[in-house]
Design a protein around this motif. Structure first.
Motif, short mmCIF file in Angstrom:
data_model
loop_
_atom_site.label_atom_id
_atom_site.label_comp_id
_atom_site.label_asym_id
_atom_site.label_seq_id
_atom_site.Cartn_x
_atom_site.Cartn_y
_atom_site.Cartn_z
N ALA A 192 0.91 -1.15 -0.02
CA ALA A 192 0.08 -0.05 0.03
C ALA A 192 0.86 1.19 0.06
CB ALA A 192 -1.02 0.01 1.27
N HIS A 193 0.45 2.25 -0.81
CA HIS A 193 1.19 3.33 -0.88
C HIS A 193 0.65 4.46 0.22
CE1 HIS A 193 3.54 3.14 -4.47
NE2 HIS A 193 2.75 2.32 -4.74
N VAL A 194 1.35 5.12 1.09
CA VAL A 194 0.75 5.91 1.99
C VAL A 194 1.57 7.46 1.91
CG1 VAL A 194 0.42 4.05 3.73
CG2 VAL A 194 2.63 5.32 3.74
N LYS A 195 0.85 8.69 2.33
CA LYS A 195 1.02 9.64 2.49
C LYS A 195 1.70 10.15 3.63
CE LYS A 195 0.53 11.25 -1.85
NZ LYS A 195 1.74 11.80 -2.60
N GLN A 196 2.57 11.12 3.76
CA GLN A 196 2.94 11.61 5.07
C GLN A 196 1.96 12.34 5.83
OE1 GLN A 196 4.77 15.79 5.27
NE2 GLN A 196 6.72 14.64 6.08
N GLY A 197 1.66 11.64 7.09
CA GLY A 197 0.48 12.43 8.04
C GLY A 197 -0.84 11.37 7.68
N GLN A 198 -0.94 10.45 6.81
CA GLN A 198 -2.02 9.67 6.87
C GLN A 198 -1.95 8.87 7.83
OE1 GLN A 198 -1.95 7.46 3.14
NE2 GLN A 198 -3.38 5.92 3.80
N VAL A 199 -3.32 8.51 8.60
CA VAL A 199 -3.46 7.73 9.57
C VAL A 199 -3.19 6.21 8.97
CG1 VAL A 199 -4.86 6.92 11.49
CG2 VAL A 199 -4.73 9.16 11.06
N VAL A 200 -2.38 5.47 9.70
CA VAL A 200 -2.00 4.26 9.09
C VAL A 200 -2.26 3.11 10.32
CG1 VAL A 200 -0.42 4.75 7.43
CG2 VAL A 200 0.30 4.65 9.72
N ALA A 201 -2.63 3.54 11.80
CA ALA A 201 -2.74 2.40 12.41
C ALA A 201 -3.09 3.14 13.84
CB ALA A 201 -1.40 1.82 12.82
N LYS A 202 -3.72 1.95 14.84
CA LYS A 202 -4.08 2.71 16.11
C LYS A 202 -2.89 2.20 17.03
CE LYS A 202 -9.07 2.93 16.46
NZ LYS A 202 -10.11 2.59 16.91
N LEU A 203 -2.51 2.97 17.95
CA LEU A 203 -1.47 2.72 19.03
C LEU A 203 -2.20 1.52 20.14
CD1 LEU A 203 0.52 4.95 21.15
CD2 LEU A 203 -0.89 3.63 22.48
N GLY A 204 -1.23 0.54 20.64
CA GLY A 204 -1.75 -0.39 21.04
C GLY A 204 -0.89 -0.95 22.13
N ASN A 205 -1.21 -2.26 22.72
CA ASN A 205 -0.31 -2.74 23.63
C ASN A 205 0.20 -4.28 23.42
OD1 ASN A 205 1.15 -2.98 26.41
ND2 ASN A 205 -0.98 -3.30 27.37
N THR A 206 0.43 -4.57 22.29
CA THR A 206 0.59 -5.67 21.79
C THR A 206 2.02 -6.31 21.83
OG1 THR A 206 0.59 -5.21 19.51
CG2 THR A 206 -1.69 -5.83 20.31
N GLY A 207 1.93 -7.56 21.98
CA GLY A 207 3.63 -8.26 21.78
C GLY A 207 3.92 -8.01 23.47
N ILE A 208 5.36 -7.83 23.42
CA ILE A 208 6.18 -7.67 24.60
C ILE A 208 5.88 -6.25 25.13
CG2 ILE A 208 8.23 -7.83 25.98
CD1 ILE A 208 8.98 -10.06 24.20
N SER A 209 5.04 -5.84 25.92
CA SER A 209 5.17 -4.24 26.21
C SER A 209 4.24 -4.27 27.52
CB SER A 209 3.91 -3.98 25.10
OG SER A 209 3.40 -2.32 25.19
N THR A 210 4.89 -3.18 28.40
CA THR A 210 4.28 -3.14 29.45
C THR A 210 3.02 -2.16 29.64
OG1 THR A 210 5.82 -1.05 29.73
CG2 THR A 210 6.63 -3.05 30.61
#
Ligand code: ZN
Length: 472
Positions: free
Chosen positions: A386-404
């Motif tokens: 996928a082509h993305v542009k600067q500033g485009q929302v690409v994801a949501k912050l989360g707490n997945t994987g090894i994360s406190t």
């Protein structure tokens, strides 16, 4: 997102407090006004409909975010404030006139039928227009106007895809005859130069231009000067821009080709030249030395979050409890915070990856790669390739994987090696060199010569009328 100011404490007047009800009425009026403005600005939400919607409703609501970001980007890149030929202000309340627009998931037939118009008339009108309106190009937000008689029969129907593309169907006897409105389009390249008077904005108005041009001008130099504080009377400016008129009326400004600003407060000359490179990676604005004006990278891939752990090659890992370099920056923020693409690029990975949890990797021009880990999820359409542009929302912050806890681990590689994202010179990451610089220098010289010409020089670039029916 309505922010309603709290009513301030009422002053005590004599022995009596002022009655509260006028404030309440005022408050209600304010709320109604805000709702009114909010509803009126529905024009913006209509623009969102240009982007095709996914069939399934996305549970993350990512599509909205992606669209919002796209919209924000577009609104930053261009002020589309062209005059509307079919005004939407229906203040006259003419009972024989309907003005509206196509809504989301609505066909023209349904839209007209909702006004209680005769289905036979509607079918005839649409059939009459088949040769002049490209119904594949119609979209939500398209405007239309219907003139009706006392029996609600259609006398005249006007359909506007854009101010350059308007068609009319009129009743003639028992049938309807359609034609494209004759729109005479003219594009001129104009040079506006002079001295700033009371403000840069007012100066453009004084020169007979629209405020929109002042905005375009200021946007070019937004990384280099704060016009609200560093612009003063006597500063000199010049701008070479394409201006489009329809039927002799201003429609919009097109590309700005070059601009200069001599700031006495800053004691320097700012320059912007558009480099019309066939390679889209390089097309854009540069200063006189070939340094990109646009920031190639965002300062941060999200807003309103604090750095909880910086780039550190000797960090003690909070979970693994041993020295492990931290090859990125951690930003603490609530789960769901939108994460934006650091720069234009292509997604090379968007999937689960061990301790990273949901990981997104974007490859950018010039050997840069950005990585986003522990994500809650990806925006619609964000997948490998996928082509993305600067500033485009690409994801949501989360707490997945090894994360406190909810956070974004953000990393940047340059030529295969991790670098501290905070160390990147976001102002002038790209400078032209080699053959690109040579090509740029040639076009810059031509633009400089044009800027040195007489003010108000008009050069007609395009003069054309829309084809009449039968000429197409
Ligand atoms: Zn981290």
């Amino acid at each position: 997102m309505l922010h309603i100011k709290q009513v301030p404490d009422l002053p005590v007047m004599g022995r009596h407090r002022r009655p509260v009800w006028p404030w309440l009425l005022g408050g209600i009026a304010l709320i109604l006004a805000v709702i009114g403005i909010y509803t009126f600005s529905g024009d913006d939400s209509d623009k969102l409909m240009l982007i095709p919607e996914p069939i399934d409703n996305d549970s993350l609501g990512m599509q909205e975010w992606a669209e919002m970001s796209e919209l924000t980007r577009q609104s930053l890149e261009s002020d589309d404030t062209g005059d509307e030929l079919i005004p939407q202000d229906d203040s006259e309340k003419d009972p024989f006139l309907i003005r509206s627009k196509i809504h989301r998931n609505q066909t023209l037939f349904v839209a007209l039928k909702n006004h209680g118009l005769d289905p036979g008339d509607i079918q005839q009108v649409i059939a009459s227009m088949e040769n002049v309106v490209d119904f594949k190009k119609t979209k939500p937000g398209d405007k239309y106007e219907v003139h009706i008689d006392v029996d609600k029969r259609i006398l005249k129907f006007i359909y506007e895809i854009s101010p350059e593309d308007i068609s009319i169907s009129e009743r003639q006897g028992n049938t309807y005859v359609a034609q494209k409105l004759d729109v005479h389009k003219r594009v001129e390249r104009i040079l506006v130069k002079g001295e700033v008077s009371s403000s840069l904005y007012q100066t453009f108005i004084d020169y007979g231009e629209k405020g929109e041009l002042a905005s375009n001008f200021m946007r070019l130099f937004k990384y280099d000067i704060d016009f609200s504080s560093d612009s003063q009377r006597g500063d000199e400016f010049s701008i070479l821009v394409d201006k489009v008129t329809l039927n002799g009326e201003f429609y919009r400004y097109d590309r700005v080709w070059a601009a200069t600003y001599d700031s006495f407060a800053r004691g320097k000359r700012l320059e912007a030249y558009y480099f019309d490179s066939p390679d889209p990676d390089f097309a854009g604005y540069y200063d006189g030395e070939g340094r990109a004006l646009k920031r190639s990278f965002l300062k941060t891939p999200l807003v309103g979050c604090r750095v909880t752990s910086p780039f550190n090659l000797k960090r003690m890992h909070p979970i693994l409890k041993r020295v492990r370099p931290h090859y990125g920056i951690d930003y603490g923020c609530p789960t769901g915070t939108p994460v934006m693409a650091f720069a234009d690029g292509v997604v090379t990975f968007a999937d689960w990856k061990g301790g990273n949890g949901n990981l997104l990797v974007i490859e950018h021009a010039h050997g840069y790669v950005s990585l986003y880990a522990h994500l809650y999820g990806f925006a619609v359409g964000i997948k490998k390739g996928a082509h993305v542009k600067q500033g485009q929302v690409v994801a949501k912050l989360g707490n997945t994987g090894i994360s406190t806890g909810p956070h974004l681990h953000f990393a940047v590689k340059h030529n295969g090696k991790y670098i501290d994202p905070a160390s990147i010179d976001t102002a002038h990451a790209f400078t032209l060199n080699g053959s690109k610089l040579q090509a740029f220098n040639a076009s810059r010289n031509a633009l400089r010569a044009a800027l040195n010409g007489q003010s108000r020089r008009h050069e007609v670039l395009v003069e054309a009328s829309s084809p009449k029916v039968g000429e197409e």
